[in-house]
Design an enzyme around this catalytic site. Structure first.
Site, PDB file in Angstrom:
ATOM      1  N   GLY A  80     -40.177 -58.705  28.417  1.00 47.33           N
ATOM      2  CA  GLY A  80     -39.188 -57.991  29.266  1.00 47.33           C
ATOM      3  C   GLY A  80     -40.206 -56.614  29.974  1.00 47.33           C
ATOM      4  N   GLY A  98     -42.109 -54.869  27.233  1.00 48.51           N
ATOM      5  CA  GLY A  98     -43.354 -55.927  26.517  1.00 48.51           C
ATOM      6  C   GLY A  98     -44.017 -56.273  27.600  1.00 48.51           C
ATOM      7  N   ARG A 152     -17.914 -44.806  31.899  1.00 53.50           N
ATOM      8  CA  ARG A 152     -17.981 -46.208  30.998  1.00 53.50           C
ATOM      9  C   ARG A 152     -17.050 -46.167  29.879  1.00 53.50           C
ATOM     10  NH1 ARG A 152     -24.005 -48.598  32.058  1.00 53.50           N
ATOM     11  NH2 ARG A 152     -24.050 -48.868  34.341  1.00 53.50           N
ATOM     12  N   HIS A 171     -22.931 -54.337  26.060  1.00 46.72           N
ATOM     13  CA  HIS A 171     -23.803 -54.318  27.252  1.00 46.72           C
ATOM     14  C   HIS A 171     -25.213 -54.005  26.817  1.00 46.72           C
ATOM     15  CE1 HIS A 171     -25.329 -54.165  31.274  1.00 46.72           C
ATOM     16  NE2 HIS A 171     -25.201 -52.826  31.272  1.00 46.72           N
ATOM     17  N   GLU A 223     -35.644 -51.329  24.777  1.00 47.06           N
ATOM     18  CA  GLU A 223     -34.417 -51.378  24.216  1.00 47.06           C
ATOM     19  C   GLU A 223     -34.579 -51.468  22.731  1.00 47.06           C
ATOM     20  OE1 GLU A 223     -31.371 -54.092  25.873  1.00 47.06           O
ATOM     21  OE2 GLU A 223     -29.841 -53.294  24.321  1.00 47.06           O
ATOM     22  N   ARG A 225     -26.345 -44.438  27.191  1.00 49.14           N
ATOM     23  CA  ARG A 225     -27.132 -44.700  28.256  1.00 49.14           C
ATOM     24  C   ARG A 225     -26.789 -44.436  29.394  1.00 49.14           C
ATOM     25  NH1 ARG A 225     -28.660 -48.347  31.525  1.00 49.14           N
ATOM     26  NH2 ARG A 225     -27.618 -50.042  30.397  1.00 49.14           N
ATOM     27  N   LEU A 256     -34.090 -49.757  32.703  1.00 52.07           N
ATOM     28  CA  LEU A 256     -35.359 -50.241  33.484  1.00 52.07           C
ATOM     29  C   LEU A 256     -36.045 -48.933  33.195  1.00 52.07           C
ATOM     30  CD1 LEU A 256     -33.663 -51.810  36.457  1.00 52.07           C
ATOM     31  CD2 LEU A 256     -33.980 -52.681  34.267  1.00 52.07           C
TER      32      LEU A 256
END
Lengths: 643, 247, 263
Positions: free
Chosen positions: A50, A53, A338, A409, A433, A443, A449
């Site tokens: 991702g 990595g 959220r 999420h 993550e 978060r 990202l």
């Protein structure tokens, strides 16, 4: 027997002392370097491709190390970072709106509800600026202004416009940038790529991480890969809930295997639940899809006043609707953060006022916005989201209110790492993550990202050299005792899974585990519920190992064998999550304990007793808790309020 | 809904493969296509049969992993939609649905509906990148890009690498995939220094992988879940011809 | 649930030949600029072959336009038509010797046809190898352009027609008149009402040519790099109009002869 015991406290010893501003410089200066000519003799395994990595493997390859990169997908480009929609934060202050590294640092610590490590977060904010430069140089097509300069927007309730974006597909574009850099290194011969490979065990020699056992998912071959260091970038564990916005393949196996071998797992109970997802449509549901949070800017959230009201939404008159967010939080209304929006939705559904199949949903209604702005304006703003919604549900949000429900999420917890992103096992680094480092208990939007790329491009490649400079380490043969043992544990487990031949499918266990976790370790947790969950998880685990049915054999592409192995690890992680949630008798960020709330029902932190990261040691029996005390020198702790 | 599924079954690359037929009678119109296959697989496992292998991951239309030819159309009947986002409400009770893997020699079948798309990675390895090692980047704002170019580049950059273009092309050509990357990088200033070397190397690799040539049928773009425009192919052609003329 | 094995003949081809025993080697960094000669560089890639088809196709289309205009001289009467046919052999005189221009043109056309077909065959073979196992359900054409899907078979029909046409009106082998007869006579004899089937054959062949051009012309622009979303409508329109005009122009002569307008 008690559920856990407490051990020695743990402490990060890598972050230099002195002003927080200079720590990253100091650390880079203090770390040992590897002579460029020696780098190709040093090998690094990176698990996961991702943002973290992929970026790490590419960068380590560019530096000249010999990298072996692993992913379970058929191509490194498919890692789930690709699904991130919103954007990426960076303290560029291009808008001249008062942003700065200090402010990004502050927002992140506060957003994390004061449960993150200051040094790491400050470095994240510093590095954020370089990430944007790097991505632009790679050709990432960020949104632009008419003048050709980069556009930014505000995101997640912060007051500055620091979020860079690429339509609703920022994750995809950033990942493709990292992927292309990675493939460039594959072509250059510095990175060896292993797709459709799954790490199933960590190899530890003399207390040091020296390699992995991986299964070739096409042939079933169990392979040994040794290296001078191992980097885990295997993502989060949200799929423990079965239904989440994660990809179906996302799993905890790599980090859990490392945990079982001695890496501490920190704050496993911190999970982020996103309020605007498309609800489940039935028993068959396999995953949940996120709808952009921006919809709450113009949509109004409501449920019927009466329980079990099955009328069509259009038939429910205005005075029989409860716009509960506007009612409870008059000043923020539909735009509360959220976690608050998610919990409020759960509460009304628990009261039996939820809408749609199973009563698990609330309306997000655009009728007022359409009346006020006109249909075209609404279509211009949200057209593609409405289309996506219609594709999945068959309902047109212009005609019928959307139905939304919260879904898991992101997971803030992960393997414990120090400032160097090294776990408690020397030579084992954890990035993205998969680690616990930067987001505390919650978060902020557009920060995942940022952290993934910060770790992958800039932090790890600098800190790992200090470790590698002590190498190359002694070569490990395939018949080394540690390798033989690791291989045997993998093959034994696979044989066991295949031989049970019970009467339940792997997915049926996963669904049941997910339901238990969602019920008791989801948006709201209680001591009673968590204890119940722990009992149920233990039963379920025993049942799994006695009655799961895994078809086929090892020596082929066997998707159910893959699943079964992952579920077996989720069944262990789930218990630790519940223990962590149980022991943290406060509410903070994504962790809400019903016992710890203000008189009007808001999360109540207990800084006196819980201002620490909980790092858990695996023992096979009751886990051992190691506390990392969190000290706030630069940000003052305060209580959040949105009333 | 009651459905009859005709599914390509192939144990491994060496197996010949065959079509097998299954009856499924409890399909909800709200299921996604892949959830419908999940239901089938759960039953197959309990009945002691081998479940159907198919590729999937994000199930929200962005990772590009899912890859089924449904009744002769890559990703099925709904336009601009990946298989994972296709829902059963687009089918009727009693339908017979044929499900096949992507068919191309460059995408050999691994098992059942799972194919090996590593050829795409090798095309990218051949030059589908900007050589910008970490740390070497100039300040982001120093590279202004006209909004229209950024827009067109973005349209091309949305390719998810699923391979539907190859599956749908009567020639099994990978031109749309290759052209999307050529266009994305070719429209941005960052991509200019390597522009002509890139197109030659990527097209050479595409040919070496055994994909067919493009004959401008347009099938690729019509099944593309991201609607990558056909003009990307023309842009590739222009770049390749220029590169060829330059030598 | 039942396993019913469906025997679909063509699916039983040897699938193992599809899977590669040795994977394609990963590419290395782009090589230094190729020093091979231009035609070689061009012909090396599938895209280059298409460019060859586009350019040669373009030459053939220009020829067809000239050919059609010449044909229409039939309507101006025997003298004009025969004079035109004769003139073709004297172009460039006295600078060029007799028939040299025509010979050059014939050579260019022959080379163009050969290159066009060679590329087409090479691409068709590549396509066949690229999909050794076909779909059980015939893929639905999403792009409902009939012309696009008859390029290869259409091309073969056109080739057969051209051979007939040369034997007929150029060499007079299959024409009622001998090879040495005047062009006007050959045309009139050829499409005599009694030989209506020849006319039908010509019309069908010319329609095939039209369909071939409808896709081919547009495709050539796309191949040569001029295709853009905003130009597609115009390019399609251009290709359709040229194809239609050529069909009308070419069909006019045999049809008018057969129905007796031209005698």
């Amino acid at each position: 027997m008690s559920l856990f015991s407490e051990g020695e406290p743990i402490r990060d010893t890598r972050a230099p002392d002195g002003s927080i501003k200079g720590r990253w410089d100091q650390r880079r200066f203090g770390g040992k370097l590897v002579n460029p000519a020696n780098r190709r003799k040093l090998s690094v395994i990176v698990v996961g491709t991702g943002l973290a990595g992929g970026a790490a493997a590419a960068t380590l390859g560019e530096l000249g190390y010999h990298v072996k990169s692993f992913c379970y997908q058929d191509s490194p480009r498919r890692a789930h970072s690709i699904a991130a929609q919103g954007g990426i934060n960076a303290a560029k202050n291009y808008r001249n709106d008062g942003d700065s590294i200090q402010r990004l640092f502050y927002d992140t610590v506060k957003g994390g509800d004061y449960r993150s490590r200051e040094s790491n977060v400050y470095r994240l904010a510093q590095v954020s600026v370089e990430i944007i430069d790097q991505c632009v140089a790679q050709g990432v097509p960020f949104a632009r202004e008419y003048g050709g300069l980069l556009d930014t927007r505000s995101f997640g309730g912060v007051q500055v416009s620091r979020t860079f974006y690429a339509r609703g597909q920022t994750g995809q574009q950033l990942l493709l940038g990292a992927y292309q850099a990675l493939e460039r290194q594959v072509a250059a011969g510095t990175v060896e790529m292993f797709t459709r490979h799954e790490m199933l065990e960590l190899i530890i020699v003399d207390g040091v991480a020296r390699g992995i056992i991986a299964r070739d998912m096409v042939t079933g071959e169990i392979e040994t890969h040794t290296a001078d260091a191992v980097v885990l970038a295997s993502g989060g564990y949200g799929n423990v809930f079965f239904l989440s916005t994660n990809a179906k393949g996302c799993n905890v196996t790599a980090t859990w295997r490392a945990h079982r071998k001695g890496a501490l797992f920190a704050n496993p109970c911190y999970t982020q639940i996103h309020p605007t997802c498309i609800p489940q449509s039935g028993e068959h549901q396999s995953k949940l899809t996120l709808m952009s949070e921006s919809l709450r800017n113009d949509g109004r959230v409501w449920v019927p006043v009466e329980k079990g009201d099955t009328r069509k939404p259009a038939d429910i008159p205005e005075d029989e609707r409860d716009y509960y967010l506007e009612r409870i939080y008059p000043s923020f209304g539909n735009l509360v953060p959220r976690d608050i929006a998610s919990r409020a939705a759960k509460n009304v559904c628990d009261e039996g006022r939820g809408v749609g199949p199973g009563g698990l949903g609330v309306y997000l209604d655009f009728q007022d916005a359409i009346a006020r702005l006109g249909r075209d304006a609404v279509a211009g703003k949200y057209g593609n989201l409405f289309e996506m919604y219609e594709r999945i549900t068959g309902d047109d949000p212009f005609e019928v209110p959307m139905r939304i429900y919260p879904a898991v999420h992101y997971t803030m917890g992960g393997l414990w790492v120090d400032y160097d992103l090294q776990s408690t096992i020397p030579g084992l680094f954890v990035i993205g993550e998969a680690n616990f480092s930067d987001h505390g208990a919650n978060r902020l939007g557009a920060s995942a990202l940022m952290q993934g790329l910060a770790d992958g491009y800039f932090v790890l490649p600098n800190t790992i050299s200090d470790y590698l400079a002590k190498g190359p380490y002694e070569k490990i043969d395939d018949d080394h005792e540690a390798v033989v043992e690791a291989r045997a544990s993998v093959t034994d487990r696979i044989e066991k899974l295949l031989s049970i031949d019970g009467d339940r499918t792997p997915d049926s266990f996963h669904r049941e585990l997910g339901a238990v976790m969602w019920e008791y370790c989801g948006m709201e947790r209680t001591e009673e519920g968590l204890r119940k969950a722990i009992d149920r998880i233990r039963e379920l685990r025993a049942e799994f190992w006695s009655s799961v049915k895994v078809p086929g054999e090892n020596e082929e592409l066997n998707q159910n064998l893959e699943k079964a192995g992952r579920i077996a690890d989720f069944l262990e992680l789930a218990e630790l999550m519940c223990i962590d949630a149980l022991h943290r008798e406060e509410s903070c960020g994504g962790h809400f304990r019903a016992e710890s709330q203000t008189p009007d029902g808001e999360a109540l932190r207990d800084d006196e007793n819980f201002a620490y990261a909980a790092a858990w040691e695996y023992t096979g029996e009751a886990p051992v808790l190691h506390k990392e005390n969190l000290e706030y020198e630069y940000v003052k702790m305060t209580q959040r309020s949105y009333k | 809904m009651k459905l009859t599924l005709k599914i390509w079954r192939q144990r491994n690359a060496a197996d010949k493969g065959r079509m097998a037929s299954y009856e499924l009678d409890d399909v909800s119109p709200d299921m996604s296509f892949l959830e419908m296959l999940d239901v089938l697989n759960e039953r197959l496992i309990i009945e002691g049969d081998d479940p159907v292998a198919f590729d999937h991951d994000c199930r929200e239309g962005i990772c590009g992993m899912c890859s089924l030819v449904i009744d002769g159309t890559a990703h099925g009947p709904q336009r601009a939609t990946t298989t994972c986002q296709l829902h059963m409400r687009h089918f009727k009770d009693g339908d017979v649905i044929t499900i096949e893997p992507w068919r191309a020699s460059a995408f050999p079948v691994i098992k059942d509906l799972v194919v090996d798309r590593s050829a795409f990675d090798r095309i990218i390895q051949a030059g589908g990148y900007v050589s910008a090692p970490t740390g070497s980047a100039p300040e982001a704002a120093s590279i202004p890009i006209p909004q229209a170019d950024a827009h067109d580049a973005f349209d091309a950059a949305t390719c998810i690498g699923c391979g539907a273009c190859v599956a749908a092309c009567p020639n099994a050509s990978a031109m749309l995939f290759t052209a999307a990357k050529i266009t994305h990088l070719g429209l941005m200033p960052q991509g200019q220094p390597e522009r002509y070397g890139r197109v030659t190397a990527m097209v050479d690799q595409m040919d070496a992988e055994g994909f067919g040539g493009c004959t401008n049928t347009g099938e690729c773009t019509s099944v593309c879940p991201k609607g990558i425009p056909l003009e990307t192919i023309s842009r590739l052609n222009a770049d390749l011809l220029k590169a060829t003329a330059k030598g | 649930m039942s396993w019913t094995y469906q025997k679909i003949g063509h699916m039983f081809r040897n699938v193992s030949s599809v899977s590669r025993s040795t994977p394609v080697a990963a590419p290395r960094r782009p090589q230094a600029p190729s020093t091979a000669a231009l035609p070689r560089r061009l012909y090396r890639s599938s895209v280059g072959k298409k460019a060859v088809m586009a350019v040669t196709g373009g030459i053939l289309v220009l020829f067809l336009v000239g050919h059609m205009l010449g044909n229409l001289k039939v309507f101006l009467g025997r003298a004009d038509f025969d004079h035109y046919a004769h003139w073709l052999r004297t172009i460039g005189e006295p600078a060029l010797p007799h028939r040299v221009f025509l010979t050059i043109m014939e050579a260019v056309l022959t080379v163009a046809v050969i290159l066009h077909m060679w590329s087409a065959v090479s691409l068709a073979r590549r396509a066949r190898q690229a999909r050794p196992v076909r779909y059980a359900v015939r893929p639905k054409a999403q792009e409902h352009r009939y012309a696009t899907h008859v390029m290869r078979y259409g091309g073969i029909i056109i080739l057969l027609f051209v051979i007939w046409h040369l034997l007929d009106l150029t060499f007079g082998v299959v024409n009622p008149k001998s090879g040495g007869a005047e062009p006007y006579d050959k045309v009139v004899a050829d499409f005599d009402p009694s030989r209506w089937y020849i006319t039908v054959f010509y019309v069908i062949a010319v329609v095939m040519v039209g369909l071939h051009l409808k896709h081919g012309l547009w495709s050539a622009f796309q191949t040569l790099g001029w295709g853009r979303q905003r130009r597609y409508r115009g390019l399609h329109l251009f290709a359709d109009v040229v194809a239609a005009l050529l069909v009308i122009g070419f069909v006019a002569v045999p049809v008018m002869v057969t129905i007796g307008v031209v005698k």
